[in-house]
Design a protein around this motif. Structure first.
Motif, PDB file in Angstrom:
ATOM      1  N   LYS A 111       0.815  -1.210   0.000  1.00 25.87           N
ATOM      2  CA  LYS A 111       0.000   0.000   0.000  1.00 25.87           C
ATOM      3  C   LYS A 111       0.851   1.264   0.000  1.00 25.87           C
ATOM      4  O   LYS A 111       0.582   2.205  -0.743  1.00 25.87           O
ATOM      5  CB  LYS A 111      -0.935   0.007   1.209  1.00 25.87           C
ATOM      6  N   GLY A 112       1.883   1.306   0.812  1.00 26.73           N
ATOM      7  CA  GLY A 112       2.721   2.495   0.924  1.00 26.73           C
ATOM      8  C   GLY A 112       3.360   2.903  -0.390  1.00 26.73           C
ATOM      9  O   GLY A 112       3.532   4.093  -0.661  1.00 26.73           O
ATOM     10  N   THR A 113       3.706   1.933  -1.214  1.00 25.28           N
ATOM     11  CA  THR A 113       4.321   2.224  -2.506  1.00 25.28           C
ATOM     12  C   THR A 113       3.369   3.032  -3.384  1.00 25.28           C
ATOM     13  O   THR A 113       3.754   4.037  -3.972  1.00 25.28           O
ATOM     14  CB  THR A 113       4.717   0.915  -3.218  1.00 25.28           C
ATOM     15  N   LEU A 114       2.122   2.590  -3.454  1.00 24.95           N
ATOM     16  CA  LEU A 114       1.133   3.311  -4.256  1.00 24.95           C
ATOM     17  C   LEU A 114       0.770   4.630  -3.597  1.00 24.95           C
ATOM     18  O   LEU A 114       0.757   5.673  -4.242  1.00 24.95           O
ATOM     19  CB  LEU A 114      -0.118   2.455  -4.450  1.00 24.95           C
ATOM     20  N   ARG A 115       0.508   4.592  -2.313  1.00 28.99           N
ATOM     21  CA  ARG A 115       0.052   5.785  -1.593  1.00 28.99           C
ATOM     22  C   ARG A 115       1.067   6.924  -1.695  1.00 28.99           C
ATOM     23  O   ARG A 115       0.702   8.084  -1.892  1.00 28.99           O
ATOM     24  CB  ARG A 115      -0.219   5.407  -0.127  1.00 28.99           C
ATOM     25  N   SER A 116       2.338   6.621  -1.584  1.00 30.88           N
ATOM     26  CA  SER A 116       3.359   7.677  -1.643  1.00 30.88           C
ATOM     27  C   SER A 116       3.491   8.268  -3.043  1.00 30.88           C
ATOM     28  O   SER A 116       3.938   9.400  -3.196  1.00 30.88           O
ATOM     29  CB  SER A 116       4.702   7.156  -1.154  1.00 30.88           C
ATOM     30  N   ALA A 117       3.067   7.541  -4.061  1.00 31.09           N
ATOM     31  CA  ALA A 117       3.138   8.053  -5.434  1.00 31.09           C
ATOM     32  C   ALA A 117       1.975   8.986  -5.762  1.00 31.09           C
ATOM     33  O   ALA A 117       2.027   9.720  -6.743  1.00 31.09           O
ATOM     34  CB  ALA A 117       3.147   6.888  -6.424  1.00 31.09           C
ATOM     35  N   LEU A 118       0.938   8.972  -4.932  1.00 32.98           N
ATOM     36  CA  LEU A 118      -0.270   9.758  -5.193  1.00 32.98           C
ATOM     37  C   LEU A 118      -0.270  10.998  -4.296  1.00 32.98           C
ATOM     38  O   LEU A 118      -0.830  10.993  -3.204  1.00 32.98           O
ATOM     39  CB  LEU A 118      -1.522   8.913  -4.944  1.00 32.98           C
ATOM     40  N   THR A 119       0.353  12.062  -4.769  1.00 34.36           N
ATOM     41  CA  THR A 119       0.450  13.290  -3.973  1.00 34.36           C
ATOM     42  C   THR A 119      -0.850  14.080  -4.042  1.00 34.36           C
ATOM     43  O   THR A 119      -1.532  14.083  -5.061  1.00 34.36           O
ATOM     44  CB  THR A 119       1.608  14.168  -4.464  1.00 34.36           C
TER      45      THR A 119
END
Length: 148
Positions: A111-119
């Motif tokens: 989840k963190g990988t995707l979440r951090s890419a979505l600013t």
């Protein structure tokens, strides 16, 4: 890359920028690839002309599978009394109780990988049951963040 080794598909960032800046989509669903190695765009849904934002949200909820994990971004529209209509981008991590243990573990660690890419996401909602992502529950969370 996440702790699980899962990466993002190449179109994740461009589709998010299109979602965020274009304001044409109501939501985007993301899923794990068949081999569980890549998070990819599953579906992009255009905003409809329904006068009630809850109707579009109910359509979104219905698109979440009962037995599979998904991630999503949603352009949540709501009214604040005396303040008018507001929009917030919300990130959803959907991990239903009926999903396999393996899929839930991969989704949680990726989840963190995707979440951090979505600013520019205003709030994050995690759900294991449809009651946890009901419109009123999400509204309460978003309205709280509005007043702080």
């Amino acid at each position: 890359m996440s702790r699980s080794g899962v990466t993002l598909a190449q179109d994740i960032i461009s589709s998010y920028q299109e979602f965020k800046l274009g304001k044409k989509h109501a939501y985007v669903l993301y899923k794990l690839s068949e081999d569980n190695k890549v998070i990819e765009v599953e579906k992009k849904v255009l905003k409809d002309d329904k006068p009630n934002p809850k109707d579009q949200y109910e359509e979104f909820i219905a698109a979440l599978p009962e037995k599979q994990c998904r991630y999503a971004i949603y352009d949540f529209t709501y009214d604040l009394p005396g303040e008018g209509t507001r929009d917030k981008i919300i990130f959803f991590a959907w991990s239903p109780d009926n999903a396999s243990i393996k899929q839930k573990m991969i989704c949680a660690s990726s989840k963190g990988t995707l979440r951090s890419a979505l600013t520019g996401v205003a709030a994050e909602i995690q759900g294991t049951d449809y009651s946890e992502i009901a419109y009123e529950v999400v509204f309460q969370k978003v309205a709280r963040t509005q007043s702080t």
